[in-house]
Design a protein around this motif. Structure first.
Motif, PDB file in Angstrom:
ATOM      1  N   LEU A 194      42.917  47.492  20.237  1.00  0.00           N
ATOM      2  CA  LEU A 194      43.911  48.332  19.910  1.00  0.00           C
ATOM      3  C   LEU A 194      45.097  48.431  20.687  1.00  0.00           C
ATOM      4  CD1 LEU A 194      42.196  50.337  17.110  1.00  0.00           C
ATOM      5  CD2 LEU A 194      43.542  48.200  17.249  1.00  0.00           C
ATOM      6  N   LEU A 195      44.389  49.230  22.325  1.00  0.00           N
ATOM      7  CA  LEU A 195      45.065  49.357  23.914  1.00  0.00           C
ATOM      8  C   LEU A 195      45.858  48.459  24.003  1.00  0.00           C
ATOM      9  CD1 LEU A 195      41.991  51.777  25.466  1.00  0.00           C
ATOM     10  CD2 LEU A 195      44.256  51.734  23.992  1.00  0.00           C
ATOM     11  N   CYS A 196      46.162  46.910  23.931  1.00  0.00           N
ATOM     12  CA  CYS A 196      46.625  46.275  23.653  1.00  0.00           C
ATOM     13  C   CYS A 196      47.423  45.699  22.920  1.00  0.00           C
ATOM     14  CB  CYS A 196      45.947  45.193  24.613  1.00  0.00           C
ATOM     15  SG  CYS A 196      44.817  44.841  26.247  1.00  0.00           S
ATOM     16  N   GLU A 197      47.317  46.261  21.996  1.00  0.00           N
ATOM     17  CA  GLU A 197      48.323  45.428  21.074  1.00  0.00           C
ATOM     18  C   GLU A 197      49.245  45.882  20.565  1.00  0.00           C
ATOM     19  OE1 GLU A 197      47.548  44.017  18.019  1.00  0.00           O
ATOM     20  OE2 GLU A 197      46.195  42.988  18.787  1.00  0.00           O
ATOM     21  N   ARG A 198      50.458  45.031  20.499  1.00  0.00           N
ATOM     22  CA  ARG A 198      51.966  45.516  20.320  1.00  0.00           C
ATOM     23  C   ARG A 198      52.145  46.867  19.274  1.00  0.00           C
ATOM     24  NH1 ARG A 198      55.436  39.855  19.427  1.00  0.00           N
ATOM     25  NH2 ARG A 198      55.379  41.658  17.377  1.00  0.00           N
ATOM     26  N   GLU A 199      53.335  47.612  20.065  1.00  0.00           N
ATOM     27  CA  GLU A 199      53.493  48.607  19.173  1.00  0.00           C
ATOM     28  C   GLU A 199      53.800  48.359  17.426  1.00  0.00           C
ATOM     29  OE1 GLU A 199      53.148  52.006  19.531  1.00  0.00           O
ATOM     30  OE2 GLU A 199      53.684  52.712  17.605  1.00  0.00           O
ATOM     31  N   ASP A 200      54.315  47.560  17.772  1.00  0.00           N
ATOM     32  CA  ASP A 200      54.703  47.288  15.892  1.00  0.00           C
ATOM     33  C   ASP A 200      53.696  46.504  15.408  1.00  0.00           C
ATOM     34  OD1 ASP A 200      54.719  45.009  17.281  1.00  0.00           O
ATOM     35  OD2 ASP A 200      56.530  43.947  16.747  1.00  0.00           O
ATOM     36  N   HIS A 201      52.884  45.922  16.085  1.00  0.00           N
ATOM     37  CA  HIS A 201      51.730  45.808  15.765  1.00  0.00           C
ATOM     38  C   HIS A 201      50.477  47.013  14.927  1.00  0.00           C
ATOM     39  CE1 HIS A 201      50.013  41.162  15.978  1.00  0.00           C
ATOM     40  NE2 HIS A 201      49.872  42.125  14.854  1.00  0.00           N
ATOM     41  N   MET A 202      50.598  47.716  15.578  1.00  0.00           N
ATOM     42  CA  MET A 202      49.977  48.936  15.121  1.00  0.00           C
ATOM     43  C   MET A 202      50.345  49.502  14.026  1.00  0.00           C
ATOM     44  SD  MET A 202      47.587  49.394  17.215  1.00  0.00           S
ATOM     45  CE  MET A 202      47.063  50.670  16.678  1.00  0.00           C
ATOM     46  N   LEU A 203      51.597  49.776  13.083  1.00  0.00           N
ATOM     47  CA  LEU A 203      51.619  49.189  11.354  1.00  0.00           C
ATOM     48  C   LEU A 203      50.506  48.332  10.609  1.00  0.00           C
ATOM     49  CD1 LEU A 203      55.344  49.552  12.078  1.00  0.00           C
ATOM     50  CD2 LEU A 203      54.123  51.540  11.959  1.00  0.00           C
ATOM     51  N   VAL A 204      50.161  47.597  11.173  1.00  0.00           N
ATOM     52  CA  VAL A 204      49.584  46.923  10.566  1.00  0.00           C
ATOM     53  C   VAL A 204      48.185  47.463  10.434  1.00  0.00           C
ATOM     54  CG1 VAL A 204      48.222  44.432   9.816  1.00  0.00           C
ATOM     55  CG2 VAL A 204      50.442  44.832  10.599  1.00  0.00           C
ATOM     56  N   TYR A 205      47.716  48.451  11.284  1.00  0.00           N
ATOM     57  CA  TYR A 205      46.315  48.912  11.675  1.00  0.00           C
ATOM     58  C   TYR A 205      46.306  49.885  10.572  1.00  0.00           C
ATOM     59  CZ  TYR A 205      44.896  45.431  14.789  1.00  0.00           C
ATOM     60  OH  TYR A 205      44.468  44.139  15.127  1.00  0.00           O
ATOM     61  N   ARG A 206      47.480  51.255  10.788  1.00  0.00           N
ATOM     62  CA  ARG A 206      47.961  52.006  10.946  1.00  0.00           C
ATOM     63  C   ARG A 206      47.788  51.975   8.988  1.00  0.00           C
ATOM     64  NH1 ARG A 206      51.667  54.064  14.844  1.00  0.00           N
ATOM     65  NH2 ARG A 206      50.885  53.399  16.271  1.00  0.00           N
ATOM     66  N   GLY A 207      46.501  53.089   8.385  1.00  0.00           N
ATOM     67  CA  GLY A 207      46.910  53.023   7.194  1.00  0.00           C
ATOM     68  C   GLY A 207      46.347  52.310   5.606  1.00  0.00           C
ATOM     69  N   LYS A 208      45.906  50.975   7.121  1.00  0.00           N
ATOM     70  CA  LYS A 208      45.688  49.402   6.175  1.00  0.00           C
ATOM     71  C   LYS A 208      44.495  49.422   6.733  1.00  0.00           C
ATOM     72  CE  LYS A 208      45.978  45.420   3.590  1.00  0.00           C
ATOM     73  NZ  LYS A 208      45.509  45.833   2.155  1.00  0.00           N
ATOM     74  N   ARG A 209      44.263  48.686   7.874  1.00  0.00           N
ATOM     75  CA  ARG A 209      43.243  48.281   7.991  1.00  0.00           C
ATOM     76  C   ARG A 209      42.501  49.495   8.453  1.00  0.00           C
ATOM     77  NH1 ARG A 209      42.524  43.368  12.131  1.00  0.00           N
ATOM     78  NH2 ARG A 209      40.478  43.853  11.023  1.00  0.00           N
ATOM     79  N   ILE A 210      43.324  50.619   9.414  1.00  0.00           N
ATOM     80  CA  ILE A 210      42.106  51.820   9.552  1.00  0.00           C
ATOM     81  C   ILE A 210      42.537  53.215   9.221  1.00  0.00           C
ATOM     82  CG2 ILE A 210      41.482  53.058  11.896  1.00  0.00           C
ATOM     83  CD1 ILE A 210      42.000  50.629  13.996  1.00  0.00           C
ATOM     84  N   SER A 211      42.255  54.017   8.031  1.00  0.00           N
ATOM     85  CA  SER A 211      42.833  54.742   7.753  1.00  0.00           C
ATOM     86  C   SER A 211      42.503  56.407   8.364  1.00  0.00           C
ATOM     87  CB  SER A 211      43.056  54.601   6.073  1.00  0.00           C
ATOM     88  OG  SER A 211      42.820  55.640   5.890  1.00  0.00           O
TER      89      SER A 211
END
Ligand SMILES: Nc1ncnc2c1ncn2[C@@H]1O[C@H](COP(=O)(O)OP(=O)(O)OP(=O)(O)O)[C@@H](O)[C@H]1O
Ligand SMILES: [Mg+2]
Length: 210
Positions: free
Chosen positions: A79-96
């Motif tokens: 996750l530390l290497c993911e693009r910032e806009d990609h983090m939106l897919v994780y936050r609230g959806k895959r990781i809450s």
């Protein structure tokens, strides 16, 4: 074959830089969680529990909190290497994440049902219709033990325990693979604490074996 880790944190080092000093909040933390597993983190105040949670979601305060070293591998990706806009897919959806104080997580000006619908609309990959979303909102409220008739109420009309149940309904609405709960019951009184924790354990079992 052994199940793969859902989350694997290694040698995580995080520091906060303020005008006065540098705080070394995490100094080489490591942990592993498999799917369906629960991991509890214990530590005195200031030990770095919230820092760890915020690091996973990459929500450390900008220009102040920095990850210095380490990796946070979620489902095979760092996750530390993911693009910032990609983090939106994780936050609230895959990781809450459930925060300590329900009042800071809920919008006081929005009906609770609309707050659950909002997260479903934001991550609406299945292209659910408004009617299906509304049905899902009812389902989520029922799951956390709140009467669906209350969905048009505002947060201030709920008790502390009920507000935290709404927060949990929001956090589980998108069926996250990882749920991070940072002292989810601290703001509640002891009997309600037990209720909320029992409910979370119960939901975990039910969601894992539908
Ligand atoms: N924004 C910040 N700026 C500077 N230092 C910070 C900041 N946030 C946290 N810290 C420091 O980082 C360390 C870890 O804090 P953190 O909030 O992660 O602890 P915690 O284990 O969650 O504590 P608690 O049980 O009280 O919630 C503490 O020394 C704290 O003072
Ligand atoms: Mg904390």
């Amino acid at each position: 074959m052994e199940k793969e880790n859902l989350l694997e944190i290694s040698n995580l080092k995080v520091e906060y830089k303020t005008d006065e000093a540098v705080v070394y909040a995490l100094n080489g933390v490591g942990l592993e969680i498999k799917r369906g597993e629960t991991l509890g983190l214990v530590g005195e105040t200031g030990a770095g529990k919230t820092t760890l949670a915020m690091s996973i979601l990459r929500l450390l305060p900008k220009n102040v909190g920095t990850v210095r070293e380490g990796s946070i591998i979620f489902d095979g990706k760092d996750l530390l290497c993911e693009r910032e806009d990609h983090m939106l897919v994780y936050r609230g959806k895959r990781i809450s994440m459930i925060f300590q104080d329900p009042m800071t997580s809920l919008n006081p000006l929005m009906r609770v049902g609309d707050q659950i619908a909002e997260i479903l609309e934001l991550h609406n990959d299945e292209k659910l219709t408004q009617e299906q979303i509304s049905h899902k909102v009812d389902q989520m409220l029922e799951m956390v033990g709140i009467a669906t008739e209350r969905k048009n109420d505002y947060p201030h009309q709920f008790s502390g325990g009920m507000k935290q149940r709404v927060v949990i309904a929001i956090s589980l609405a998108c069926e996250p693979e990882l749920l991070i709960a940072d002292e989810p019951t601290t703001a509640l009184d002891v009997t309600i604490q037990a209720q909320v924790l029992n409910m979370m354990t119960d939901l975990k079992t039910r969601l894992a074996h539908p």
